[in-house]
Design an enzyme around this catalytic site. Structure first.
Site, PDB file in Angstrom:
ATOM      1  N   HIS A 158      27.730  -3.149  -9.417  1.00 18.08           N
ATOM      2  CA  HIS A 158      28.323  -1.957  -8.804  1.00 18.08           C
ATOM      3  C   HIS A 158      27.508  -1.444  -7.609  1.00 18.08           C
ATOM      4  O   HIS A 158      27.910  -0.453  -6.979  1.00 18.08           O
ATOM      5  CB  HIS A 158      28.458  -0.833  -9.836  1.00 18.08           C
ATOM      6  CG  HIS A 158      29.396  -1.150 -10.961  1.00 18.08           C
ATOM      7  ND1 HIS A 158      30.700  -1.556 -10.749  1.00 18.08           N
ATOM      8  CD2 HIS A 158      29.215  -1.127 -12.310  1.00 18.08           C
ATOM      9  CE1 HIS A 158      31.283  -1.769 -11.922  1.00 18.08           C
ATOM     10  NE2 HIS A 158      30.401  -1.522 -12.885  1.00 18.08           N
ATOM     11  N   ASP A 193      32.645  -9.568 -15.865  1.00 17.44           N
ATOM     12  CA  ASP A 193      32.422  -8.266 -16.489  1.00 17.44           C
ATOM     13  C   ASP A 193      33.766  -7.544 -16.629  1.00 17.44           C
ATOM     14  O   ASP A 193      34.686  -7.753 -15.829  1.00 17.44           O
ATOM     15  CB  ASP A 193      31.476  -7.445 -15.603  1.00 17.44           C
ATOM     16  CG  ASP A 193      30.965  -6.187 -16.264  1.00 17.44           C
ATOM     17  OD1 ASP A 193      29.826  -6.207 -16.744  1.00 17.44           O
ATOM     18  OD2 ASP A 193      31.695  -5.179 -16.264  1.00 17.44           O
ATOM     19  N   HIS A 195      34.401  -4.568 -15.949  1.00 19.66           N
ATOM     20  CA  HIS A 195      34.577  -3.701 -14.783  1.00 19.66           C
ATOM     21  C   HIS A 195      34.562  -4.543 -13.508  1.00 19.66           C
ATOM     22  O   HIS A 195      33.800  -5.508 -13.401  1.00 19.66           O
ATOM     23  CB  HIS A 195      33.447  -2.670 -14.697  1.00 19.66           C
ATOM     24  CG  HIS A 195      33.315  -1.811 -15.902  1.00 19.66           C
ATOM     25  ND1 HIS A 195      32.414  -2.069 -16.922  1.00 19.66           N
ATOM     26  CD2 HIS A 195      33.973  -0.686 -16.264  1.00 19.66           C
ATOM     27  CE1 HIS A 195      32.516  -1.143 -17.852  1.00 19.66           C
ATOM     28  NE2 HIS A 195      33.450  -0.287 -17.481  1.00 19.66           N
ATOM     29  N   ASP A 282      31.005  -7.209 -21.756  1.00 17.55           N
ATOM     30  CA  ASP A 282      31.726  -6.009 -22.179  1.00 17.55           C
ATOM     31  C   ASP A 282      33.239  -6.176 -22.184  1.00 17.55           C
ATOM     32  O   ASP A 282      33.967  -5.219 -22.460  1.00 17.55           O
ATOM     33  CB  ASP A 282      31.328  -4.805 -21.324  1.00 17.55           C
ATOM     34  CG  ASP A 282      31.244  -5.114 -19.844  1.00 17.55           C
ATOM     35  OD1 ASP A 282      31.611  -6.240 -19.437  1.00 17.55           O
ATOM     36  OD2 ASP A 282      30.786  -4.240 -19.081  1.00 17.55           O
TER      37      ASP A 282
END
Length: 337
Positions: A158, A193, A195, A282
């Site tokens: 991120h 991931d 996200h 995740d």
């Protein structure tokens, strides 16, 4: 398998996480390292501390202004009267082309995208060490290793060129890809991931020399919300060198497989010679964020599919939070290689 981890990576211990207006303990806890390390060793990884490659590989991705901020902000923040123990922004510029303030409070708002990346006294050293682990894994692959694993914590995908966000400070996957590029590879990044890797996308968005591909929960109703949509294809010279494959919430193994096939087809068409895998765990059905619903055997199948490409793999740890399944999922993935 070569694996890299520095003891300094445990020193970053964020205390706060604002989730839906509720202040909670951060799920990006140091205990993640012990769980992941034990699981990787059980799968046959042999860990060494990464050598210090210096700032140059980091500065090849991140601006010097941002590096200065990360190095110095906690001490400058702590000198403010009544400052909290962690640097957490409370104001952001309307647009990042607005002025650059001298105040630590203003700079925090400029360089931290959200409240999920609090900076403590050891954050810089831990993030620096995490990046060194990614660099070492890239160098191992450049030297002929078929695969290498970097237990990067704090994670990185991120983080933009000059902005932290979502638990991330230095973009380890981007740093690894840039390192491979400098060594003569044509690298791609596959982010699995849950996200979207918005920082990774942002770093390479207008470049054609690194392909970025992300499979993730649809950001229409999931972090990071503003990035990761299918229409985002790159810009300028990078048009067509970014592929987003958002999936509906709670997609399981069966729905994930076609997206992975599409990702690997694009990676093949790019002429990729080395693949950086932003290895988020995740996406599992038991992960606290509940974005996707992959099973533990599903991670093994992903790894086997990646191995089938014949590409050398630089595995860079991203998300995956404390649950009874975290270590099992990493072992399942690594065993699939």
């Amino acid at each position: 398998m070569h694996a890299y981890l520095s003891t300094a990576q445990s020193d970053h211990a964020p205390q706060t996480f604002l989730h839906q207006g509720v202040l909670k303990p951060s799920p990006e806890a140091p205990e993640r390292i012990g769980i992941l390390k034990d699981a990787a060793q059980a799968a046959g990884c042999s860990f060494t501390a990464p050598p210090d490659a210096g700032l140059a590989p980091i500065a090849a991705v991140h601006s010097s202004e941002y590096i200065t901020f990360l190095r110095t902000i906690h001490a400058r923040w702590s000198a403010l009267d009544g400052a909290a123990p962690e640097v957490v922004p409370n104001i952001h510029p309307r647009a990042r082309a607005d002025s650059y303030p001298s105040s630590p409070v203003g700079q925090a708002g400029y360089h931290q995208a959200d409240t999920a990346c609090p900076i403590g006294p050891h954050t810089w050293n831990a993030a620096y060490a995490s990046a060194q682990s990614a660099i070492a894994a890239a160098d191992a692959v450049t030297s002929g290793a078929p695969h290498a694993y970097a237990l990067c914590r704090p994670p990185g995908h991120h983080a933009y060129t000059d902005q932290a966000g979502g638990f991330c400070f230095l973009n380890n996957s981007a740093i690894a890809a840039q390192r491979l590029l400098a060594a003569g590879h044509r690298p791609a990044i596959l982010d699995i991931d849950v996200h979207h890797g918005n920082g990774t996308q942002g770093i390479f968005y207008d470049r054609a020399d690194v392909l970025t591909v992300s499979i993730h929960a649809d950001p229409a109703d999931f972090y990071p919300f503003f990035w990761g949509h299918a229409q985002e294809r790159g810009a300028g010279p990078g048009l067509g060198a970014n592929l987003n494959l958002p999936l509906p919430r709670l997609t399981g193994d069966e729905g994930y497989a076609p997206a992975l096939d599409a990702a690997l087809a694009r990676i093949s068409d790019f002429g990729t010679t080395a693949l950086v895998v932003a290895l988020g765990l995740d996406a599992h059905e038991a992960d606290p964020f509940k974005g996707l619903a992959l099973t533990t055997p599903g991670f093994t199948r992903i790894a086997r599919t990646l191995t089938g490409t014949g590409l050398p793999l630089v595995l860079v740890q991203e998300g995956g939070y404390v649950s009874d399944h975290l270590g099992t999922n990493l072992s399942a993935f690594l065993s699939g290689l």
